[in-house]
Design an enzyme around this catalytic site. Structure first.
Site, PDB file in Angstrom:
ATOM      1  N   SER A   1       0.830  -1.171   0.043  1.00 36.59           N
ATOM      2  CA  SER A   1      -0.089   0.110   0.134  1.00 36.59           C
ATOM      3  C   SER A   1       0.825   1.239   0.022  1.00 36.59           C
ATOM      4  CB  SER A   1      -1.087   0.022   1.108  1.00 36.59           C
ATOM      5  OG  SER A   1      -1.764   1.140   1.415  1.00 36.59           O
TER       6      SER A   1
ATOM      7  N   SER B   1      -0.531   4.264   0.693  1.00 36.89           N
ATOM      8  CA  SER B   1      -1.279   4.903   1.445  1.00 36.89           C
ATOM      9  C   SER B   1      -0.422   5.715   2.534  1.00 36.89           C
ATOM     10  CB  SER B   1      -2.472   4.024   2.131  1.00 36.89           C
ATOM     11  OG  SER B   1      -3.526   4.195   1.324  1.00 36.89           O
TER      12      SER B   1
ATOM     13  N   THR C   1      -8.712  -1.189   2.517  1.00 39.23           N
ATOM     14  CA  THR C   1      -8.642  -1.758   1.146  1.00 39.23           C
ATOM     15  C   THR C   1      -9.076  -3.068   1.376  1.00 39.23           C
ATOM     16  OG1 THR C   1      -7.194  -2.189  -0.671  1.00 39.23           O
ATOM     17  CG2 THR C   1      -6.287  -2.684   1.734  1.00 39.23           C
TER      18      THR C   1
ATOM     19  N   LYS D   1     -13.634  -3.638   2.634  1.00 43.66           N
ATOM     20  CA  LYS D   1     -14.647  -2.542   2.205  1.00 43.66           C
ATOM     21  C   LYS D   1     -15.985  -2.880   2.440  1.00 43.66           C
ATOM     22  CE  LYS D   1     -11.416  -0.430  -1.013  1.00 43.66           C
ATOM     23  NZ  LYS D   1     -11.233  -0.067  -2.523  1.00 43.66           N
TER      24      LYS D   1
ATOM     25  N   ASN E   1     -14.196   2.786   2.117  1.00 43.12           N
ATOM     26  CA  ASN E   1     -12.826   2.901   2.068  1.00 43.12           C
ATOM     27  C   ASN E   1     -12.118   3.768   3.037  1.00 43.12           C
ATOM     28  OD1 ASN E   1     -13.211   5.220   0.611  1.00 43.12           O
ATOM     29  ND2 ASN E   1     -11.372   4.949  -0.464  1.00 43.12           N
TER      30      ASN E   1
ATOM     31  N   ASP F   1     -13.271   6.689  -3.366  1.00 41.96           N
ATOM     32  CA  ASP F   1     -13.016   6.153  -4.584  1.00 41.96           C
ATOM     33  C   ASP F   1     -13.761   6.877  -5.667  1.00 41.96           C
ATOM     34  OD1 ASP F   1     -10.854   4.489  -3.804  1.00 41.96           O
ATOM     35  OD2 ASP F   1     -12.072   2.614  -3.691  1.00 41.96           O
TER      36      ASP F   1
ATOM     37  N   GLY G   1     -14.232  -5.028 -17.215  1.00 40.40           N
ATOM     38  CA  GLY G   1     -14.136  -5.678 -15.808  1.00 40.40           C
ATOM     39  C   GLY G   1     -15.407  -5.548 -14.822  1.00 40.40           C
ATOM     40  N   ALA G   2     -15.537  -6.338 -14.081  1.00 33.53           N
ATOM     41  CA  ALA G   2     -16.845  -6.315 -13.062  1.00 33.53           C
ATOM     42  C   ALA G   2     -16.440  -6.649 -11.736  1.00 33.53           C
ATOM     43  CB  ALA G   2     -17.909  -7.394 -13.869  1.00 33.53           C
TER      44      ALA G   2
ATOM     45  N   TYR H   1      -1.646   1.052 -10.911  1.00 33.92           N
ATOM     46  CA  TYR H   1      -0.661   2.133 -10.977  1.00 33.92           C
ATOM     47  C   TYR H   1       0.759   1.349 -10.415  1.00 33.92           C
ATOM     48  CZ  TYR H   1      -0.974   1.108  -5.879  1.00 33.92           C
ATOM     49  OH  TYR H   1      -0.728   0.588  -4.437  1.00 33.92           O
TER      50      TYR H   1
ATOM     51  N   GLY I   1      -3.804   4.976 -12.255  1.00 35.99           N
ATOM     52  CA  GLY I   1      -4.207   4.551 -10.822  1.00 35.99           C
ATOM     53  C   GLY I   1      -3.640   5.252  -9.913  1.00 35.99           C
TER      54      GLY I   1
END
Length: 296
Positions: A38, A40, A85, A89, A110, A126, A149-150, A238, A259
């Protein structure tokens, strides 16, 4: 009302109050599993330094769904907030006193902010982070869009598109179950969502806005199908960066949002909520993130 103090005395009192807030020890952290990767902590610590919040610290904790309730039970009054994360979530929602409409719309939190009275409020940065990242690149509104994507990030992408897309969104997915889920999200968000098979994902690349929410490598094969004059690609990865798709897109003259843009913009909103500052230091946080990725 005149309280007998001079303007200078009132100003000195405000300065003392501001100093108390600045040096007061407060804690925040990111939780998840796995969490070692991460960024963050890098972003939030850069914000604290830029804002002069000397008493603030931001950590990183490996916490899974089973360990989340116990972690919450051990938190003290010094805690200001948490970033969450995967896979936390949705698991965190039953532990909260309230969730914002944005978080409720995607059933994902988040960000958790602890108020002075002990309440735990969950939000999702987000979604507005995506909107802000696109706005920074000049994308305010689009007539249509495509989502690749899903997964969980795709639902946030749909929520962001519900704010800026005036027409149809086509989601390219694998399998009927995923397709049904994306259509259900569209109904819930009041967004016109049509689904298509992943085998036809090359057609998505001609949309005014393409949001790729897939894992690393999933879109590599699509790079060969990038049109000669692509519009805007938002690739939520990212690392590694650039992705094969993003590199080809940029080489063909298309606009690319990455990202890290998303990560920084959503983190800015977290900093604002947790610390109470009006505007988070976007430039300083982005610079710290770029430096950290370069050093990896």
């Amino acid at each position: 009302m005149n309280d007998g103090r001079t303007t200078a005395e009132r100003e000195r009192e405000r300065e003392r109050a501001d100093e108390t807030v600045r040096v007061k020890r407060r804690r925040a952290a990111v939780l998840g599993s796995p969490i070692a990767h991460s960024l963050s902590p890098v972003l939030h610590r850069a914000a604290y330094e830029e804002l002069g919040l000397d008493g603030w610290t931001y950590g990183r904790f490996e916490v899974d769904e089973a360990g989340l309730p116990g972690f919450f039970d051990g938190l003290g009054e010094e805690w200001a907030g948490l970033s969450l994360t995967m896979p936390l979530k949705r698991a965190v929602i039953p532990l909260l006193d309230a969730v914002t409409p944005t978080a409720a719309s995607v059933e994902a939190v988040n960000t958790v902010v602890f108020t002075e009275d002990g309440r735990r409020t969950g939000d999702n940065t987000d979604v507005p982070g995506m909107v802000a990242a696109l706005r920074e690149r000049g994308v305010e509104s689009v007539e249509s869009a495509a989502v690749l994507g899903a997964g969980a990030t795709a639902s946030s992408a749909l929520a962001a598109l519900a704010r800026i897309c005036t027409g149809e969104v086509v989601a390219y997915v694998r399998g009927p179950e995923r397709a049904a889920e994306m259509r259900q999200w569209g109904e819930r968000l009041d967004l016109d969502v049509r689904t298509a098979d992943w085998a036809d994902a090359g057609q998505a690349l001609r949309a005014p806005l393409v949001i790729a929410t897939t894992p690393a490598g999933a879109t590599d094969a699509l790079a060969a199908e990038v049109p000669g004059r692509p519009a805007t690609l938002f690739d939520v990865l990212y690392e590694p960066w650039p992705t094969t798709l993003a590199a080809r897109w940029s080489a063909y003259g298309g606009a690319v949002v990455g990202g890290l843009d998303l990560l920084v913009h959503q983190a800015v909103l977290q900093v604002e909520q947790m610390t109470g500052v009006a505007t988070g230091p976007l430039a300083a946080m982005r610079h710290a993130g770029e430096r950290a990725l370069k050093d990896r």
